[in-house]
Scaffold this active site. Structure first.
Site, mmCIF file in Angstrom:
data_model
loop_
_atom_site.group_PDB
_atom_site.id
_atom_site.type_symbol
_atom_site.label_atom_id
_atom_site.label_comp_id
_atom_site.label_asym_id
_atom_site.label_seq_id
_atom_site.Cartn_x
_atom_site.Cartn_y
_atom_site.Cartn_z
ATOM 1 N N LYS A 68 45.685 -33.570 58.274
ATOM 2 C CA LYS A 68 45.936 -33.886 57.060
ATOM 3 C C LYS A 68 47.508 -33.386 56.739
ATOM 4 C CE LYS A 68 43.672 -35.797 55.634
ATOM 5 N NZ LYS A 68 42.276 -36.109 56.136
ATOM 6 N N ASN B 242 27.502 -46.593 34.923
ATOM 7 C CA ASN B 242 28.109 -46.099 35.914
ATOM 8 C C ASN B 242 27.523 -44.807 36.447
ATOM 9 O OD1 ASN B 242 30.274 -47.725 35.827
ATOM 10 N ND2 ASN B 242 31.886 -46.391 35.044
ATOM 11 N N GLY B 243 27.325 -44.423 37.566
ATOM 12 C CA GLY B 243 26.449 -43.242 38.090
ATOM 13 C C GLY B 243 25.234 -43.662 39.020
ATOM 14 N N LYS C 25 45.116 -47.917 55.158
ATOM 15 C CA LYS C 25 43.889 -47.103 54.830
ATOM 16 C C LYS C 25 42.728 -47.736 55.627
ATOM 17 C CE LYS C 25 41.037 -44.638 52.036
ATOM 18 N NZ LYS C 25 41.086 -43.105 52.664
ATOM 19 N N HIS D 63 46.029 -19.209 76.847
ATOM 20 C CA HIS D 63 46.238 -19.920 77.889
ATOM 21 C C HIS D 63 47.288 -21.046 77.910
ATOM 22 C CE1 HIS D 63 42.421 -18.000 79.108
ATOM 23 N NE2 HIS D 63 42.044 -18.230 77.898
ATOM 24 N N GLU E 51 49.818 -36.100 58.634
ATOM 25 C CA GLU E 51 49.722 -37.357 58.223
ATOM 26 C C GLU E 51 50.769 -37.453 56.981
ATOM 27 O OE1 GLU E 51 46.280 -39.630 57.321
ATOM 28 O OE2 GLU E 51 45.106 -37.610 56.725
ATOM 29 N N TRP F 76 30.844 -50.864 41.939
ATOM 30 C CA TRP F 76 30.995 -50.430 43.327
ATOM 31 C C TRP F 76 29.628 -49.918 43.694
ATOM 32 C CZ3 TRP F 76 34.651 -49.313 47.243
ATOM 33 C CH2 TRP F 76 34.054 -48.433 48.244
ATOM 34 N N GLU G 79 40.806 -30.915 61.353
ATOM 35 C CA GLU G 79 41.053 -31.578 60.055
ATOM 36 C C GLU G 79 42.377 -31.379 59.201
ATOM 37 O OE1 GLU G 79 40.352 -34.471 59.179
ATOM 38 O OE2 GLU G 79 40.682 -34.540 56.875
ATOM 39 N N CYS H 278 32.538 -47.552 39.789
ATOM 40 C CA CYS H 278 32.384 -48.476 38.784
ATOM 41 C C CYS H 278 33.537 -48.235 37.308
ATOM 42 C CB CYS H 278 30.913 -48.747 38.225
ATOM 43 S SG CYS H 278 30.081 -48.658 39.822
ATOM 44 N N ARG I 161 40.447 -49.104 40.912
ATOM 45 C CA ARG I 161 39.508 -48.164 41.471
ATOM 46 C C ARG I 161 38.570 -48.809 42.685
ATOM 47 N NH1 ARG I 161 37.951 -44.525 37.435
ATOM 48 N NH2 ARG I 161 35.579 -44.982 38.084
HETATM 49 C C1 F6R Z 1 42.960 -39.763 57.902
HETATM 50 C C2 F6R Z 1 42.171 -41.045 57.634
HETATM 51 C C3 F6R Z 1 41.796 -41.810 59.110
HETATM 52 C C4 F6R Z 1 40.677 -42.242 58.854
HETATM 53 C C5 F6R Z 1 40.105 -43.138 60.157
HETATM 54 C C6 F6R Z 1 38.813 -43.662 60.108
HETATM 55 O O1 F6R Z 1 43.211 -39.141 56.504
HETATM 56 O O2 F6R Z 1 42.005 -41.236 56.644
HETATM 57 O O3 F6R Z 1 41.859 -40.819 59.906
HETATM 58 O O4 F6R Z 1 39.756 -41.297 58.871
HETATM 59 O O5 F6R Z 1 41.220 -44.293 60.169
HETATM 60 O O6 F6R Z 1 38.704 -44.391 58.950
HETATM 61 P P1 F6R Z 1 37.131 -44.977 58.602
HETATM 62 O O7 F6R Z 1 36.533 -43.582 58.048
HETATM 63 O O8 F6R Z 1 37.415 -45.865 57.341
HETATM 64 O O9 F6R Z 1 36.499 -45.351 59.706
#
Ligand code: F6R
Length: 609
Positions: free
Chosen positions: A486, A100-101, A604, A505, A489, A74, A482, A2, A27
């Protein structure tokens, strides 16, 4: 998260507040509202949706007000709606509050206030605040707020305005940012610096436990007991775009650094104070069904799927029930053996991912109970699931997910422990041991972040590599997945994760001189085996970055670089282990000149199949 703005001065307050809120739009928010003092009244407008919807509702409003507060919300407690939007008011309309919070003890306070005759309109935790102010007010707003904060548990930045005290705003802070902007014959309040920059660069950064008393001519800051506090003026030198990122170079780095706060928030109110039990009030599953569940499926995409891989191991070990982790785009095409005795957990930061939503619908069609773990209140996934556990990470802006992942892990632990509690599969002392450690993760995450420059230094040496391998065993292997995602990507380096024992293997053929191998060795029971696997790659002259828990210095003999994480329960290590991997990927990406926050070809929120 928020956003808050406040203004007292000689200018028309409405445009100043709207302009300030617009600087906080980046934000993310779901609703917005303002309240101003005018003609001895508090005039309030709040609307679901974008700021432009609020502006439209304000069209034609008198612009005489010189004092007011504004908010972009939010949602955390209560879905996004006009009523749940801030500001919130007391029974009489004499006080309005933005916040906020999270007020952790709001249910208890709400019951107490209701018993005294207060009437509530919204589903929010925030609404207890104006009612508490109403209860404690004896003619001085600051004194009332001082009494209110004594009753609060949780995190907050609060600003209050009173109909009977024109030209005065009072604010308080605990674990949620609050800044004062100093002007000439006018003063400002905000949750973030970008909201102030158009008007002033002279600020006071408010600390936890402090209360601000603001008029056009004066700013007084005091501590919880009312004693004045002398504040240094902080002159902001940041550019506007830098200020949006809280002074960090990228949103991703800012979000990595927000993790201690996000972990704390996601746990807040979900563990009893004595660490005896997990409380998940949001789950309305009847005990009979909880006991009947014979299989759990965790379904998600990308990083959220990686959180599911951790969830699988955690829930199996705590609840002794078979768990499958499924990639959402595969789930509905493989004829999963889901039925009425299955529990399906869908995990999604955005709550809008098309494949995850389709998997949720398929699970429901097959008769399963569906729990969503998501970061966005009111998202499609949150609306369609039977129950929702929210990750209180706050909006994630960088495409690469960081704080969403670690808070998803927290939800996996909470869910696993809750199921174990309900089914009696874990002794009380073991539940307590894990809960105590869970609470300590936030401080331990801070310690890792303090080591950022050492990780940056290591990362620089790997910036020109084109391939990297991440290896680990048990939970370390799934965190390696993971770490590899990271790195690939955001730096476009080809990165793969392997269970360390699997290398010989086939993949060992690719391990040659100077190939980077990131070896995760945090799991005590597997440590010796992991050291042997590292020796295998060491013998091929690979360049090894090892991650181990503090105290396991033996690892240094076989690694080129070692990064330590603070000791914790092995089951919880993923939350900490992933942080150096996020930083590693981040610094390599910066060193290669990549667009960290918006990597090529990625979005995103993936709302198409
Ligand atoms: C990687 C990343 C993506 C999301 C995936 C699922 O850093 O952000 O792999 O994790 O697209 O997205 P959500 O969690 O929004 O369903």
């Amino acid at each position: 998260m928020c956003g808050i703005v406040g203004y007292v001065g000689s200018r028309a307050a409405v445009p100043v507040l709207i302009e300030g809120l617009s600087k906080l739009e980046y934000r993310g928010y779901d609703s917005a509202g303002i309240v101003v003092w005018e003609d001895n009244q508090l005039k309030l407008e709040k609307k679901l949706g974008r700021l432009s919807v609020l502006q439209e509702a304000l069209q034609g409003t008198e612009l005489n007000a010189r004092c007011g507060i504004g908010h972009t919300r939010w949602a955390t407690h209560g879905r996004p709606s006009d009523i749940n939007a801030h500001p919130h008011t007391d029974c009489t309309g004499r006080f309005a509050v933005v916040h906020n919070g999270i007020i952790e003890n709001y249910l208890e306070l709400k019951e107490w206030l209701e018993a005294k005759g207060h009437r509530f309109k919204s589903e929010t935790d925030t609404e207890v605040l104006p009612h508490l102010v109403e209860h404690y007010y004896r003619g001085d707003l600051k004194e009332a707020l001082q009494k209110v904060v004594e009753r609060l548990e949780g995190s907050y930045a609060i600003v209050v305005i009173c109909r009977d005290e024109p030209g005065r705003l009072v604010a308080a802070r605990q674990d949620s940012p609050l800044v004062v902007g100093l002007g000439e014959g006018e003063n400002f309040l905000a949750s973030d610096i970008p909201a102030l920059l158009k008007h002033t660069r002279r600020t006071l950064i408010i600390d936890d436990g402090e209360i601000v008393d603001l008029t056009a001519e004066n700013v007084a800051v005091s501590n919880g007991t009312g004693k004045p506090v002398k504040k240094e003026v902080f002159e902001v030198t940041w550019e506007e775009s830098q200020a949006e990122k809280g002074g960090y170079a990228h949103f991703m780095l800012k979000e990595i650094y927000e993790q201690p706060r996000a972990l704390r928030d996601t746990l807040s109110g979900r563990i009893t104070p004595e660490n005896h039990r997990v409380i998940l009030k949001e789950l309305n599953i009847d005990t009979h069904l909880v006991k009947k569940i014979n299989r759990v499926f965790i379904v998600a995409c990308g990083t959220a799927y990686h959180a599911g891989l951790v969830g699988k191991q955690v829930i199996e070990s705590l609840v002794r029930v078979p768990v499958e982790a499924d990639i959402a785009s595969e789930f509905r095409y493989r004829g999963p053996l889901v039925g009425p005795d299955s529990l399906v957990v869908v995990v999604s930061q955005s709550g809008e991912t098309a494949d995850t939503l389709a998997a949720l619908r398929e699970a429901k069609r097959l008769g399963a109970r569906v729990i969503a773990v998501t970061n966005v209140v009111g998202s499609s996934i949150s609306r369609e699931a039977d129950d929702v556990i929210y990750t209180w990470a706050g909006p994630e802006i960088a495409v690469a997910s960081t704080k969403a992942y670690t808070t998803q892990l927290i939800c996996m632990y909470l869910l696993g422990l809750w199921l174990a509690q309900q089914r009696g599969t874990l002794p009380q002392n073991e539940i307590r041991e894990i809960l105590v450690e869970l609470r300590e993760l936030s401080a331990k995450a801070e310690t890792i972040l303090d080591n950022n420059s050492a990780i940056e230094e290591i990362s620089r040496q790997y910036k020109d590599k084109e391939n990297a391998f991440f290896i680990g065993r048990g939970l370390d292997y799934v965190v390696a997945e993971e770490g590899a995602l990271k790195l690939k990507e955001i730096s476009y380096i080809h990165a793969e994760a392997y269970p360390a024992g699997e290398l010989k293997h086939g993949t060992l053929a690719l391990i040659v001189k100077d190939v980077p191998v990131i070896a995760l060795a945090t799991q005590k029971a597997l440590f010796e085996k992991m050291v042997s696997n590292i020796k295998e790659v060491n013998a091929r002259e690979a360049s090894i970055i090892a991650l181990a828990m503090e105290g396991n210095t033996e690892i240094e003999k076989v690694a080129d670089h070692t990064i330590y994480i603070p000791a914790t329960h092995p089951m919880l290590a993923p939350v900490l282990t992933v942080i150096p991997l996020q930083l590693l990927a981040y610094h390599v990406s910066v060193a290669r000149g990549c667009d960290v926050d918006k990597p090529r070809n990625l979005a995103k929120s993936v709302t198409v199949e």
